[in-house]
Design an enzyme around this catalytic site. Structure first.
Site, PDB file in Angstrom:
ATOM      1  N   LEU A  90      63.469   7.894  52.160  1.00  0.00           N
ATOM      2  CA  LEU A  90      63.265   8.406  53.508  1.00  0.00           C
ATOM      3  C   LEU A  90      62.816   7.258  54.401  1.00  0.00           C
ATOM      4  CD1 LEU A  90      62.622  10.748  51.353  1.00  0.00           C
ATOM      5  CD2 LEU A  90      61.460  11.883  53.246  1.00  0.00           C
ATOM      6  N   PHE A 176      55.550   8.575  57.044  1.00  0.00           N
ATOM      7  CA  PHE A 176      56.356   7.376  57.285  1.00  0.00           C
ATOM      8  C   PHE A 176      57.284   7.065  56.100  1.00  0.00           C
ATOM      9  CE2 PHE A 176      52.484   7.162  59.840  1.00  0.00           C
ATOM     10  CZ  PHE A 176      53.063   7.239  61.096  1.00  0.00           C
ATOM     11  N   GLY A 177      57.777   5.821  55.976  1.00  0.00           N
ATOM     12  CA  GLY A 177      58.752   5.497  54.934  1.00  0.00           C
ATOM     13  C   GLY A 177      58.263   5.925  53.564  1.00  0.00           C
ATOM     14  N   SER A 178      59.104   6.601  52.795  1.00  0.00           N
ATOM     15  CA  SER A 178      58.647   7.157  51.522  1.00  0.00           C
ATOM     16  C   SER A 178      59.842   7.459  50.629  1.00  0.00           C
ATOM     17  CB  SER A 178      57.818   8.419  51.772  1.00  0.00           C
ATOM     18  OG  SER A 178      58.524   9.307  52.625  1.00  0.00           O
ATOM     19  N   GLN A 179      59.564   8.087  49.487  1.00  0.00           N
ATOM     20  CA  GLN A 179      60.610   8.427  48.533  1.00  0.00           C
ATOM     21  C   GLN A 179      60.327   9.806  47.949  1.00  0.00           C
ATOM     22  OE1 GLN A 179      61.801   7.116  44.052  1.00  0.00           O
ATOM     23  NE2 GLN A 179      61.397   5.382  45.429  1.00  0.00           N
TER      24      GLN A 179
END
Length: 208
Positions: A90, A176-179
């Site tokens: 993401l 925020f940016g993640s998985q």
């Protein structure tokens, strides 16, 4: 289009800062104007990032819903020969709400401390994470794992053990940016492949 509970607080904070900056700029333009602009920017960014769109797709029996928006990183059984693991990255431009892949009951929720590697790197599998295991009425067990990234390091979980969830129901959010990783039994047929763009509650991830 709604906003996640976490985002509403930040949007209001940004608007409050903008209001204070606007009031100060009447008398002290050099002091109030930056606050006004920063408050507006912060509020607008928060509204964009924490957006929570409605997803109205009806899934047929046997279809597995994708739990997150993003890009498929990998589809593999190397981590566990009895499971197929689908990993989704993401970016900050994706919706960060996670959704239930199917109608099921929450069996367990476990939070693990870990590192904070960049979310699209293989090392991110060992990042700080929250693992949610489900079991459906047919006895099939599957899981959704929320993993932090290297910047914002906060995970929100909306469900608890024993809770019944419906397919596409919101189950959490990562900042925020993640998985997100999905653990499916080997009997499931995965329909996505690395590089595919997917949407939580809209894309069919696989079939039982």
């Amino acid at each position: 289009m709604g906003f996640s509970p976490e985002g509403v607080k930040l949007i209001i904070s940004g608007l409050a800062a903008a209001a204070v900056g606007g009031a100060l700029s009447i008398w002290y333009r050099w002091l109030g104007a930056p606050g006004l602009l920063l408050g507006i920017f912060f509020s607008a960014f928060s509204a964009y990032f924490f957006r929570d769109p409605e997803r109205d797709r009806i899934f047929a029996p046997g279809e597995i819903a994708c739990p997150a928006d993003g890009t498929v990183m990998s589809v593999s059984s190397q981590e566990n020969p009895e499971l197929t693991v689908v990993r989704i990255f993401l970016s900050i431009f994706n919706v960060h709400i996670q959704r239930a892949p199917a109608d099921a009951k929450v069996e367990s929720v476990r939070y693990f401390k870990g590192s904070f590697a960049v979310a699209y790197k293989p090392a991110a599998a060992k990042n700080e994470r929250n693992l949610i295991w489900f079991a459906d009425s047919a006895g099939r067990k599957f899981a959704v794992e929320q993993l932090t990234g290297s910047i914002a390091r906060r995970i929100a979980c909306y469900v608890s053990p024993g809770q019944e969830v419906a397919v596409s129901q919101r189950i959490g959010m990562i900042y925020f940016g993640s998985q997100v990783a999905v653990y499916l039994p080997k009997s499931a047929r995965v329909l996505v492949k690395p590089g595919d763009k997917v949407a939580g509650g809209e894309t069919i991830l696989g079939l039982w």
